[in-house]
Design a protein around this motif. Structure first.
Motif, PDB file in Angstrom:
ATOM      1  N   ASP A  64      31.044  41.251  36.004  1.00  0.00           N
ATOM      2  CA  ASP A  64      30.545  41.625  34.682  1.00  0.00           C
ATOM      3  C   ASP A  64      29.182  40.963  34.480  1.00  0.00           C
ATOM      4  O   ASP A  64      29.087  39.728  34.415  1.00  0.00           O
ATOM      5  N   VAL A  65      28.121  41.785  34.396  1.00  0.00           N
ATOM      6  CA  VAL A  65      26.769  41.266  34.198  1.00  0.00           C
ATOM      7  C   VAL A  65      26.228  41.574  32.807  1.00  0.00           C
ATOM      8  O   VAL A  65      25.066  41.286  32.521  1.00  0.00           O
ATOM      9  N   ASN A  66      27.068  42.135  31.959  1.00  0.00           N
ATOM     10  CA  ASN A  66      26.658  42.470  30.597  1.00  0.00           C
ATOM     11  C   ASN A  66      26.727  41.213  29.735  1.00  0.00           C
ATOM     12  O   ASN A  66      27.809  40.711  29.420  1.00  0.00           O
ATOM     13  N   ARG A  67      25.590  40.713  29.327  1.00  0.00           N
ATOM     14  CA  ARG A  67      25.545  39.439  28.614  1.00  0.00           C
ATOM     15  C   ARG A  67      26.187  39.508  27.233  1.00  0.00           C
ATOM     16  O   ARG A  67      26.465  38.479  26.625  1.00  0.00           O
ATOM     17  N   ASP A  68      26.420  40.703  26.738  1.00  0.00           N
ATOM     18  CA  ASP A  68      27.086  40.862  25.445  1.00  0.00           C
ATOM     19  C   ASP A  68      28.606  40.993  25.581  1.00  0.00           C
ATOM     20  O   ASP A  68      29.308  41.102  24.578  1.00  0.00           O
ATOM     21  N   SER A  69      29.085  40.961  26.791  1.00  0.00           N
ATOM     22  CA  SER A  69      30.510  41.155  27.038  1.00  0.00           C
ATOM     23  C   SER A  69      31.276  39.830  26.947  1.00  0.00           C
ATOM     24  O   SER A  69      30.744  38.766  27.271  1.00  0.00           O
ATOM     25  N   GLU A  70      32.541  39.901  26.514  1.00  0.00           N
ATOM     26  CA  GLU A  70      33.387  38.711  26.459  1.00  0.00           C
ATOM     27  C   GLU A  70      33.712  38.179  27.849  1.00  0.00           C
ATOM     28  O   GLU A  70      34.072  37.004  27.997  1.00  0.00           O
ATOM     29  N   THR A  71      33.587  39.029  28.854  1.00  0.00           N
ATOM     30  CA  THR A  71      33.896  38.593  30.213  1.00  0.00           C
ATOM     31  C   THR A  71      32.632  38.486  31.073  1.00  0.00           C
ATOM     32  O   THR A  71      32.698  38.563  32.300  1.00  0.00           O
ATOM     33  N   TYR A  72      31.485  38.292  30.418  1.00  0.00           N
ATOM     34  CA  TYR A  72      30.246  38.069  31.177  1.00  0.00           C
ATOM     35  C   TYR A  72      30.423  36.852  32.084  1.00  0.00           C
ATOM     36  O   TYR A  72      30.920  35.801  31.666  1.00  0.00           O
ATOM     37  N   GLY A  73      30.012  37.013  33.329  1.00  0.00           N
ATOM     38  CA  GLY A  73      30.134  35.916  34.280  1.00  0.00           C
ATOM     39  C   GLY A  73      31.433  35.923  35.065  1.00  0.00           C
ATOM     40  O   GLY A  73      31.659  35.041  35.894  1.00  0.00           O
ATOM     41  N   TRP A  74      32.272  36.934  34.816  1.00  0.00           N
ATOM     42  CA  TRP A  74      33.562  37.012  35.502  1.00  0.00           C
ATOM     43  C   TRP A  74      33.461  37.920  36.730  1.00  0.00           C
ATOM     44  O   TRP A  74      32.681  38.876  36.752  1.00  0.00           O
ATOM     45  N   ILE A  75      34.251  37.600  37.734  1.00  0.00           N
ATOM     46  CA  ILE A  75      34.621  38.592  38.737  1.00  0.00           C
ATOM     47  C   ILE A  75      35.784  39.355  38.116  1.00  0.00           C
ATOM     48  O   ILE A  75      36.792  38.764  37.740  1.00  0.00           O
ATOM     49  N   ILE A  76      35.634  40.664  37.987  1.00  0.00           N
ATOM     50  CA  ILE A  76      36.661  41.427  37.265  1.00  0.00           C
ATOM     51  C   ILE A  76      37.607  42.091  38.269  1.00  0.00           C
ATOM     52  O   ILE A  76      38.143  41.414  39.134  1.00  0.00           O
TER      53      ILE A  76
END
Length: 293
Positions: A64-76
């Motif tokens: 997740d590379v969307n900086r507005d996402s709650e899971t930004y920075g995650w391997i999904i």
């Protein structure tokens, strides 16, 4: 100034520290095992240094590379067992209070090759990097920014025209079967013939089939993105295969657009020893610092 680079692959992690000129001053690598074990080993390595000013982290995914996402920075959701829904960036930030740039592994390589190409020719504004190995991914840089905002391109899953001698092969992709990754990645050799790609002689017809598919991918990139340069990395794309890809590209594209010299347009990575991502990560670490100013 010290920069940290993490090239997080599904098979191995390559961690490195670079100086203010983006030169490697120390480096290590180790197998990708469980998330807890692998991230603990990563953190322990960087803790050896008095300070790290910023990190560039390029990870396998999907991420997740969307900086507005709650899971930004995650391997999904990833096919790598045990690694789905892992807060990779959060774990790093728990241990290092410094700027961090988070992107895909192939984006890291793309950025390294983009910067190196710019050093050699300032007229170059865009580079696409396609890695062809265990999987297939693509990263593209346009005027210093990556292609993709809410997510990263899943170029490995584009559809292709089947080679006439390969119609019975179902492909290896668990989602799409005969997409680009399902037809031209490393595991397709063993799936077709029971022999790994590195053990398949270059005269084997399978190399012609795979080169034909890779050339189609280059055509697709050319007509949709129009980059100044396309770099083909990964274990499948050897110098011999590169020559085959150029020949098939010439045949398929039929001079539709002027792309200049194919020796300069379709290339292998310019940075030696698989160092594209490490160099790119160092530059992205500095970019993370600049973005916080």
């Amino acid at each position: 100034m010290l920069y940290g680079s993490i090239e997080a692959g599904g098979t191995k992690f390559v961690c490195a520290v670079g100086d203010e000129n983006f030169n490697v001053v120390d480096q290590t690598q180790f197998p990708t095992t469980t998330p807890d074990e692998t991230l603990a080993r990563t953190i322990k390595y960087f803790k050896k240094f008095d300070h790290i000013d910023a990190f560039g982290i390029a990870s396998f995914g999907p991420i997740d590379v969307n900086r507005d996402s709650e899971t930004y920075g995650w391997i999904i959701k990833t096919p790598k067992q045990g690694w789905s829904n892992i807060d990779f960036l959060g774990k790093m930030k728990e241990n290092f209070d410094v700027p961090m740039y988070w992107t895909t592994d192939v984006n890291g390589s793309a950025y390294g090759e983009y910067i190196k190409a710019r050093e050699n020719d300032e007229k170059i504004k865009s580079v696409a990097y396609v890695t062809i190995g265990t999987g297939i991914g693509m990263g593209a840089v346009i005027n210093g920014d990556f292609l993709g905002v809410t997510g990263t391109p899943e170029f490995g899953h584009i559809r292709l025209k089947r080679h006439r001698d390969d119609l019975d092969f179902p492909g290896t992709c668990p989602w799409h079967g005969d997409c680009l990754e399902g037809l031209a990645s490393g595991p397709t050799f063993e799936a077709r013939n029971g022999v790994r790609g590195e053990d398949t002689p270059i005269a084997d017809p399978t190399w012609e089939i795979v080169s034909y598919y890779i050339a189609q991918a280059v055509v697709s990139l050319t007509v949709t993105f129009r980059p100044n340069k396309i770099v083909l990395g990964g274990g499948v794309c050897t110098p011999e295969v590169l020559g085959k890809v150029r020949a098939y590209f010439t045949l398929l594209f039929n001079n539709y657009l002027n792309v200049g010299s194919l020796e300069q347009y379709i290339t292998r990575p310019e940075i030696p020893h698989n160092g594209s991502a490490t160099f790119g990560d160092f530059v992205l670490a500095q970019k993370a610092i600049d973005e916080q100013k």
